[in-house]
Design an enzyme around this catalytic site. Structure first.
Site, mmCIF file in Angstrom:
data_model
loop_
_atom_site.group_PDB
_atom_site.id
_atom_site.type_symbol
_atom_site.label_atom_id
_atom_site.label_comp_id
_atom_site.label_asym_id
_atom_site.label_seq_id
_atom_site.Cartn_x
_atom_site.Cartn_y
_atom_site.Cartn_z
ATOM 1 N N SER A 779 0.830 -1.188 0.000
ATOM 2 C CA SER A 779 0.000 0.000 0.000
ATOM 3 C C SER A 779 0.880 1.260 0.000
ATOM 4 C CB SER A 779 -0.958 -0.035 1.199
ATOM 5 O OG SER A 779 -1.999 0.896 1.062
ATOM 6 N N ASP A 853 -9.167 -4.635 -5.944
ATOM 7 C CA ASP A 853 -8.761 -3.752 -4.840
ATOM 8 C C ASP A 853 -9.841 -2.693 -4.621
ATOM 9 O OD1 ASP A 853 -7.523 -1.951 -3.081
ATOM 10 O OD2 ASP A 853 -5.543 -2.333 -3.922
ATOM 11 N N HIS A 887 -7.511 -5.508 -1.523
ATOM 12 C CA HIS A 887 -6.303 -4.774 -1.134
ATOM 13 C C HIS A 887 -5.307 -5.669 -0.406
ATOM 14 C CE1 HIS A 887 -3.968 -1.200 -0.537
ATOM 15 N NE2 HIS A 887 -3.986 -1.320 0.777
#
Length: 976
Positions: A779, A853, A887
């Protein structure tokens, strides 16, 4: 020329470019040469350069609480690692690393056995304590879920992903069994009572205790195509473990899109059910009603972040209503069933402490196409416990225009709840700045309170006013409550002492500090359970002492690491007595819960009982009951070591300094048995995540403990200790903006300086080879990784970036902790974006992203476009898109493949890195031409920067290849 002949030509060219024609200049000893001639050795060596490292944050968080489940609501289930039950076949790697052509379109792969075995280790159970603390649930978990479960159809509606077949949220893991243990008076556990009576293979969710602790409620479901997969509510008697369906009729199924069920009292539950009258889902019209139109002719200023999975049209609105609408049903353990209220999109149900009223929240139209359902119009009503409407408390309009500045909130009533210390009294907060944090006003928030049924004309009472943003209340009684407020921009946080029942007692500040200053953190007050099932401040009494004491449970951050503590704190004088603290020499201990809280009134200090955790660098977390006055600890768990092959790993918290004087810390992990003086430096993997700070002093404070157990998750960087890597975990990468300065205006400068300091430290210690250091992150850590490869290529051999965002112009209304817009800070957005520096990235970078995601800002498109930008500049790169993953990655096939990709990348571009040959490799690449790319799925992998094409005729190339081969073999013969 054929692909096979071209590939052989490239191999020979690489080999010839790697060596001059003197034995003394060989990058390997002559005795190693035969291995180079093996099929694996004849593959082209990867491009590499020098190396170095940086930091990791939430990947290796404290293991102290990871097995504890909230006492009265076991709803946040977690999947563990475990044996394979996947439906997609996987293959293992048969060579240390493979060339590009052999790793495209090959399906899912498995990492080396030493990594796979750790990830497949059976997960430990989660724990849940009964309301009276006399029993413990062992909630048993299974292995990583198969990809087939993620592949189930899902509806993406209003920011929510819905499994239409189960009528619940998608990607929901589960428990496989429930074991009940009695906690005996001597602190030991009794024999296990297994909850039984439900069909074999059932998936268990939402395990909750009844208020009196005599029953459990939970749901079961099945994924078998031949059975009904809707969730059914079951109840079990704790003494016998016998379970049965709550509803005698099979027609009632749970709707768990929002809330699910709640105990109204000891023998009755309020359940969100699928309306019995619901038919088939609405069908999407073949021809749309009209164009999709959004308008802002009123010139409203509406700025929103990059939310995903939003409603797109009227059909989506209808589908959202179809799946989210519930019928509330009261169901008692004796079989009584009663529908209450009309069907609606109910989002929460909260009984009053005296069980007389229900606080019911719902959302309704008009919906929005630009914000998720949390901002839809919201109605809060009060009903009696048997479902009769009492009054409407609020009906908030659609909130599309909440400003993006931090601490901005919705207008109107918010945080509406029952007072925990009263039978049925409400409290809530209302903003005075129209919800806009940029508006200067005093007070900023007002806290109100009111009885459930006020007398006619009775207005709400102002309980407290705040100049910062309201952050919650801890209730005790009419003489004591603690109110919290904070402000992100300044990191200021304050705690107030108020007397809710006394207008003549002025509020006073108890703590006023910076939230970043962990050294000054006094700890958090512990709460005790009341007979009504609520939680209030745990007040403690000492013999012959009239003081008002509470318990403060703190992390105990110090320059030597965290040393958790429990203080007896006099709320009136501020004096404190440390009644317990962690051993700091070998172990890391922490206070998990108060176990002597089932009685009314103040707790005698000599009868205090707490649940603690204990762990060390090499010993996994176990739980103990600690009893006063002797403070005798009784161990209640004996979990096996989850990965004994790494039981003797070496761990050290290291401190070093950035060139601007900021103190930095990191956790250094070394493989079992490693000796730097004997074994020399290792390849090193640095895994990190930047953080923003307002002061250098706060940024330099030590967080964490050298004695914490190394929790290794399914995708943790620590897995590579099994591959003989040094791991630098969580090196602090502070991005500091003191005073009025914005931290991100100097992001790249501070990022590089922090990375340089971390790399210099591991090299200075002799544990990391300076040319074999890799950087990675997830991330915002992936964003960091790409930036470091662009702006500090001298530090790292390669990078691994998972689920990142690389072009900040695609998140124009703020990202991470940046609250300025693209138009307010254009240069910052551009300079921070590694996408804009794609032409500078020359080191190998592996991009991994979930195809689905849904995290704001990290759309899969970010990796797609970044890869194309890299490939367009000839960078050595690879993009892996994981089907069905979000994610974070959940399916066993996906996780194993991510580990295989990561290991392959590290072995090929870090372990095998030899920076002095890169110039020759580049020259060879120039001679052969520019790269070409292939891409496949299962998962989708694409590579760039390593292919080649030629323009000579095939006849000339064959002659050239023959001459090269002849010269190569002649050279090898002379050397040997």
């Amino acid at each position: 020329m054929s692909d096979r002949m071209l590939h052989l030509h490239k191999l020979v060219c690489h080999r010839l470019s790697l060596h001059s024609f003197t034995p003394h200049s060989l990058p390997f000893k002559p005795a190693q040469l035969p291995s180079v001639l093996s099929p694996a050795g004849l593959r082209a060596r990867p491009r590499n350069d020098a190396v170095r490292s940086v930091r990791t944050v939430a990947v290796m968080s404290s293991s102290r609480l990871r097995n504890i489940v909230p006492v009265n609501a076991v709803v946040a289930e977690d999947g563990g690692g475990g044996a394979s039950n996947g439906s997609v076949s996987c293959t293992t790697a048969d060579t240390p690393f493979e060339d590009e052509d052999s790793t495209l379109g090959v399906g899912y792969r498995l990492p080396p056995k030493e990594i796979k075995d750790i990830v497949d280790a059976p997960p430990l159970p989660a724990l849940s304590f009964s309301p009276h603390r006399d029993r413990i649930l062992f909630l048993k978990r299974r292995a990583l879920q198969p990809l087939a479960e993620l592949a189930r159809p899902e509806e993406k509606l209003a920011g929510v992903r819905i499994d239409g077949k189960c009528n619940t949220r998608t990607r929901m893991s589960f428990y496989t069994g429930i074991g009940i243990h009695q906690l005996l008076p001597d602190g030991t556990l009794g024999s296990e009572v297994q909850v039984h009576g439900f069909p074999e293979g059932a998936k268990i969710n939402f395990v909750t205790w009844s208020p009196d602790g005599r029953h459990l409620a939970f749901t079961i479901r099945f994924d078998d195509e031949n059975t009904d997969s809707k969730l059914k509510v079951w109840v079990a008697h704790v003494d016998s473990g016998i379970a049965r369906p709550l509803f005698q009729s099979h027609e009632y199924c749970l709707n768990a899109v929002f809330d699910n069920f709640v105990w109204v009292n000891d023998s009755c539950l309020l359940v969100c059910t699928i309306p019995l009258s619901r038919g088939d889902p609405p069908k999407k019209p073949l021809v749309p009603f009209g164009p999709k139109i959004q308008s802002n002719e009123q010139k409203n200023i509406i700025q929103v972040r990059t939310f995903q999975d939003l409603l797109k049209d009227e059909y989506d609105e209808d589908l959202f209503d179809y799946y989210a609408t519930s019928q509330l049903v009261l169901a008692s353990l004796d079989g009584m069933v009663k529908e209450i209220g009309p069907p609606a999109v109910y989002t929460s149900m909260d009984p009053s402490p005296d069980h007389k009223y229900l606080l019911i929240s719902s959302i309704h139209r008009p919906y929005s196409f630009i914000v998720p359902c949390g901002r839809f119009p919201k109605k809060v009503e009060m009903w009696t416990a048997d479902g009769k409407f009492v009054r409407q408390l609020c009906d908030l309009p659609l909130a599309e225009d909440i400003p993006i500045a931090f601490n901005s909130v919705r207008r109107g009533m918010r945080s509406l709840n029952w007072r925990a210390d009263k039978p049925s009294t409400l409290y809530w907060v209302e903003t005075q700045d129209e919800g806009d944090a940029k508006v200067e006003v005093s007070p900023r928030d007002i806290v109100y309170t009111q009885p459930a049924e006020p007398s006619e004309g009775e207005e709400p009472t102002i309980l407290h006013t705040l100049d910062l943003r309201y952050g919650g209340i801890s209730w005790s009684d009419d003489s004591l409550a603690l109110v919290y407020e904070s402000w992100y921009k300044t990191r200021r946080t304050r705690t107030w002492v108020i007397s809710p029942g006394s207008n003549n007692v002025s509020p006073r500040v108890l703590f006023d500090r910076s939230s970043e200053d962990v050294y000054s953190d006094p700890g958090s007050p512990m709460l005790r359970r009341t007979p009504a099932g609520t939680y209030v401040l745990a007040k403690v009494k000492k013999e012959n002492d009239e003081g008002t004491y509470i318990l403060l449970n703190g992390n105990g951050a110090t320059p030597e690491g965290n040393i958790p503590f429990l203080d007896l704190f006099d709320i009136n004088t501020g004096n404190k007595e440390r009644i317990w603290k962690s051993d700091k020499e070998k172990y890391y201990e922490g206070v998990v819960a108060l176990m002597s809280d089932e009685k009314e009134g103040d707790l005698p200090i000599d009868s205090l009982k707490i649940l603690t955790s204990k762990e060390s660098k090499t010993e996994n977390t176990q739980y103990y009951i600690l009893s006063w006055p002797e403070k005798k600890a009784c161990q209640i768990t004996n979990f096996p070591h989850p990965y004994p092959q790494l039981a003797l790993l070496q761990k050290e918290m290291v401190r070093y300094q950035r060139k601007d004087g900021v103190q930095l810390t990191a956790t250094l992990y070394l493989p079992p048995g490693y000796d730097p003086s004997r074994d020399g430096p290792l390849p090193c993997l640095v895994w990190s995540y930047p953080g923003e700070f307002k002061s250098k002093d706060a940024a330099g404070q030590v967080r964490g403990s050298p004695n914490e157990f190394a929790g290794i998750g399914p995708t943790s960087a620590l897995l590579w200790m099994a591959r003989r890597f040094a791991i630098l975990s969580g090196p602090t990468i502070p991005i500091i903006g003191e005073g009025d300065d914005e931290a991100n205006d100097r992001y790249v400068e501070q990022l590089v300086a922090s990375a340089e300091a971390a790399v210099e430290e591991v090299i200075r210690r002799g544990v990391a080879h300076p040319k074999k250091i890799a950087i990675g992150g997830h991330s915002y850590g992936a964003f960091m990784t790409a930036n470091l490869l662009a702006h500090a290529p001298h530090l790292f051999a390669c990078g691994i970036a998972r689920s990142g965002a690389y072009n900040r112009t695609l998140t124009p209304f703020g990202f991470q902790n940046e609250e300025r817009t693209l138009w307010e800070a254009t240069s910052t957005y551009v300079e921070m974006s590694p996408f804009m520096s794609a032409n500078k990235i020359k080191k190998p970078i592996l991009l991994i992203h979930g195809e689905e995601d849904n995290n704001p800002g990290t759309l899969t498109m970010q990796s797609d476009r970044f890869f194309n930008a890299l490939k367009g500049h000839g960078a050595l790169c690879r993009l892996v898109i994981l089907p069905f993953e979000s994610h974070g990655y959940a399916a066993r096939e996906s996780i194993m493949h991510v580990l295989w990709e990561t290991d392959r990348w590290l072995q090929k571009y870090c372990v095998s890195n030899t920076s002095d040959v890169n110039a020759d490799q580049d020259e060879c690449k120039d001679n052969l031409g520019t790269g070409s790319t292939k891409s496949e799925s299962k998962p989708v992998a694409a590579s760039g920067g390593s292919g080649s094409e030629v323009s000579n005729s095939e006849h000339e190339e064959v002659d050239s290849l023959r001459r090269s081969l002849l010269w190569y073999f002649l050279y090898s013969y002379i050397v040997l």
